[in-house]
Design a protein around this motif. Structure first.
Motif, mmCIF file in Angstrom:
data_model
loop_
_atom_site.group_PDB
_atom_site.id
_atom_site.type_symbol
_atom_site.label_atom_id
_atom_site.label_comp_id
_atom_site.label_asym_id
_atom_site.label_seq_id
_atom_site.Cartn_x
_atom_site.Cartn_y
_atom_site.Cartn_z
ATOM 1 N N MET A 101 9.571 8.245 -5.024
ATOM 2 C CA MET A 101 8.312 7.862 -5.659
ATOM 3 C C MET A 101 8.374 6.473 -6.281
ATOM 4 O O MET A 101 7.347 5.918 -6.669
ATOM 5 C CB MET A 101 7.946 8.887 -6.730
ATOM 6 N N THR A 102 9.564 5.912 -6.413
ATOM 7 C CA THR A 102 9.693 4.587 -7.021
ATOM 8 C C THR A 102 10.296 3.561 -6.058
ATOM 9 O O THR A 102 10.639 2.466 -6.468
ATOM 10 C CB THR A 102 10.564 4.665 -8.295
ATOM 11 N N SER A 103 10.397 3.907 -4.789
ATOM 12 C CA SER A 103 10.968 3.009 -3.794
ATOM 13 C C SER A 103 9.945 1.966 -3.354
ATOM 14 O O SER A 103 8.757 2.037 -3.684
ATOM 15 C CB SER A 103 11.425 3.810 -2.570
ATOM 16 N N ASP A 104 10.407 0.999 -2.563
ATOM 17 C CA ASP A 104 9.483 0.001 -2.025
ATOM 18 C C ASP A 104 8.479 0.654 -1.077
ATOM 19 O O ASP A 104 7.330 0.213 -0.991
ATOM 20 C CB ASP A 104 10.267 -1.096 -1.303
ATOM 21 N N ALA A 105 8.901 1.703 -0.362
ATOM 22 C CA ALA A 105 7.963 2.421 0.507
ATOM 23 C C ALA A 105 6.868 3.081 -0.322
ATOM 24 O O ALA A 105 5.705 3.119 0.085
ATOM 25 C CB ALA A 105 8.718 3.465 1.334
ATOM 26 N N ALA A 106 7.227 3.593 -1.489
ATOM 27 C CA ALA A 106 6.234 4.195 -2.371
ATOM 28 C C ALA A 106 5.278 3.145 -2.913
ATOM 29 O O ALA A 106 4.074 3.397 -3.056
ATOM 30 C CB ALA A 106 6.928 4.923 -3.524
ATOM 31 N N ARG A 107 5.806 1.968 -3.204
ATOM 32 C CA ARG A 107 4.940 0.878 -3.669
ATOM 33 C C ARG A 107 3.954 0.487 -2.569
ATOM 34 O O ARG A 107 2.771 0.235 -2.845
ATOM 35 C CB ARG A 107 5.780 -0.338 -4.078
ATOM 36 N N LEU A 108 4.429 0.444 -1.328
ATOM 37 C CA LEU A 108 3.537 0.159 -0.204
ATOM 38 C C LEU A 108 2.465 1.236 -0.100
ATOM 39 O O LEU A 108 1.280 0.934 0.102
ATOM 40 C CB LEU A 108 4.342 0.096 1.102
ATOM 41 N N ARG A 109 2.863 2.486 -0.232
ATOM 42 C CA ARG A 109 1.901 3.585 -0.169
ATOM 43 C C ARG A 109 0.829 3.431 -1.248
ATOM 44 O O ARG A 109 -0.364 3.611 -0.977
ATOM 45 C CB ARG A 109 2.631 4.920 -0.330
ATOM 46 N N MET A 110 1.244 3.076 -2.449
ATOM 47 C CA MET A 110 0.289 2.880 -3.537
ATOM 48 C C MET A 110 -0.668 1.740 -3.209
ATOM 49 O O MET A 110 -1.873 1.825 -3.474
ATOM 50 C CB MET A 110 1.042 2.596 -4.834
ATOM 51 N N ARG A 111 -0.138 0.674 -2.619
ATOM 52 C CA ARG A 111 -0.993 -0.451 -2.253
ATOM 53 C C ARG A 111 -2.013 -0.053 -1.194
ATOM 54 O O ARG A 111 -3.199 -0.395 -1.282
ATOM 55 C CB ARG A 111 -0.127 -1.597 -1.721
ATOM 56 N N LEU A 112 -1.563 0.705 -0.196
ATOM 57 C CA LEU A 112 -2.459 1.100 0.881
ATOM 58 C C LEU A 112 -3.501 2.108 0.403
ATOM 59 O O LEU A 112 -4.623 2.137 0.922
ATOM 60 C CB LEU A 112 -1.654 1.678 2.047
ATOM 61 N N ILE A 113 -3.154 2.922 -0.573
ATOM 62 C CA ILE A 113 -4.133 3.836 -1.153
ATOM 63 C C ILE A 113 -5.276 3.043 -1.777
ATOM 64 O O ILE A 113 -6.449 3.413 -1.666
ATOM 65 C CB ILE A 113 -3.473 4.755 -2.195
ATOM 66 N N ALA A 114 -4.931 1.933 -2.422
ATOM 67 C CA ALA A 114 -5.944 1.090 -3.048
ATOM 68 C C ALA A 114 -6.768 0.325 -2.012
ATOM 69 O O ALA A 114 -7.956 0.066 -2.227
ATOM 70 C CB ALA A 114 -5.293 0.110 -4.015
ATOM 71 N N GLU A 115 -6.160 -0.017 -0.874
ATOM 72 C CA GLU A 115 -6.826 -0.855 0.120
ATOM 73 C C GLU A 115 -7.638 -0.078 1.142
ATOM 74 O O GLU A 115 -8.658 -0.576 1.630
ATOM 75 C CB GLU A 115 -5.780 -1.700 0.869
ATOM 76 N N SER A 116 -7.183 1.117 1.499
ATOM 77 C CA SER A 116 -7.791 1.841 2.616
ATOM 78 C C SER A 116 -8.461 3.135 2.160
ATOM 79 O O SER A 116 -7.795 4.027 1.619
ATOM 80 C CB SER A 116 -6.720 2.177 3.661
ATOM 81 N N PRO A 117 -9.763 3.294 2.402
ATOM 82 C CA PRO A 117 -10.440 4.553 2.063
ATOM 83 C C PRO A 117 -9.840 5.758 2.784
ATOM 84 O O PRO A 117 -9.810 6.861 2.228
ATOM 85 C CB PRO A 117 -11.887 4.297 2.505
ATOM 86 N N VAL A 118 -9.363 5.552 4.002
ATOM 87 C CA VAL A 118 -8.772 6.659 4.768
ATOM 88 C C VAL A 118 -7.494 7.145 4.090
ATOM 89 O O VAL A 118 -7.291 8.349 3.893
ATOM 90 C CB VAL A 118 -8.481 6.227 6.217
ATOM 91 N N VAL A 119 -6.630 6.215 3.716
ATOM 92 C CA VAL A 119 -5.380 6.576 3.040
ATOM 93 C C VAL A 119 -5.684 7.172 1.670
ATOM 94 O O VAL A 119 -5.065 8.155 1.251
ATOM 95 C CB VAL A 119 -4.453 5.357 2.915
ATOM 96 N N GLN A 120 -6.643 6.597 0.971
ATOM 97 C CA GLN A 120 -7.013 7.120 -0.339
ATOM 98 C C GLN A 120 -7.515 8.556 -0.234
ATOM 99 O O GLN A 120 -7.150 9.417 -1.036
ATOM 100 C CB GLN A 120 -8.095 6.244 -0.963
ATOM 101 N N GLY A 121 -8.330 8.823 0.774
ATOM 102 C CA GLY A 121 -8.835 10.179 0.961
ATOM 103 C C GLY A 121 -7.721 11.171 1.233
ATOM 104 O O GLY A 121 -7.727 12.286 0.700
#
Length: 205
Positions: A101-121
């Motif tokens: 949850m604190t890795s760089d992959a997790a940071r990417l996931r958090m960024r994509l959640i903010a950027e993409s409605p599909v990922v956020q959903g």
């Protein structure tokens, strides 16, 4: 011992996730296709769908395993273990405050959640399903302490606190790449979560 076939499946699955993370980091979620992820992982698109139902699922590869781990830990709590202690241990078992949850992959996931409605959903749906399952087991494990509403509230409070802390920690550590940055993130998330949940974790007598 894990059989050869299962090890091969595990390697293919890991290759798909790693390829997706690399491509998403370079081009964003919408700039990458399933075919490109499969090609990067050196498999066919048909093979991709044998492992993942959709592109966004690559960002949550262990979602169901995490929920199952938390539910199992709550169900198998030690006799006399306090509810909040059991819940924290259960969520730790699910990796909610762990390295993934604190890795760089997790940071990417958090960024994509903010950027993409599909990922956020997908993220919101996963979080809701996870909270519901964990709250149901908390209620089942401690029927004298929680009804359905109270169990949902306390699980939601914990997950919400972790999510908010993660977002703030990632913002604060943007661009940092030192060897100890992930360990520092975990420590800060744990400390912030414990402070936010102090009334539940350490109730006054």
């Amino acid at each position: 011992m894990t059989g050869l076939r299962q090890r091969k499946r595990d390697r293919t699955r890991e290759a798909l996730v790693a390829s997706a993370v690399r491509l998403f980091a370079e081009r964003g979620y919408d700039g990458v296709t399933v075919a490109e992820i499969a090609e990067e992982a050196e498999v066919g698109a048909r093979t991709f769908f044998a492992y993942f139902a959709s592109k966004e699922d690559l960002l949550f590869p262990d979602a169901q395993l995490r929920v199952s781990a938390a539910v199992d830990a709550l169900r198998d709590h030690a006799p006399g273990e306090a509810p909040m202690s059991a819940l924290v241990r259960a969520l730790d078992s699910a990796g909610v405050t762990g390295s993934d949850m604190t890795s760089d992959a997790a940071r990417l996931r958090m960024r994509l959640i903010a950027e993409s409605p599909v990922v956020q959903g997908r993220a919101l749906r996963y979080q809701a399903e996870a909270q519901d399952a964990i709250a149901r087991q908390l209620r089942a494990s401690y029927p004298d302490d929680y009804d359905e509403v109270a169990a949902a509230a306390v699980v939601g409070a914990f997950v919400g606190a972790v999510t908010a802390a993660l977002r703030a920690v990632f913002d604060a550590s943007a661009g940092e790449a030192s060897p100890g940055v992930e360990e520092d993130r975990r420590a800060r998330v744990r400390e912030a979560t414990e402070r936010a949940l102090a009334p539940w974790l350490h109730p006054r007598s």
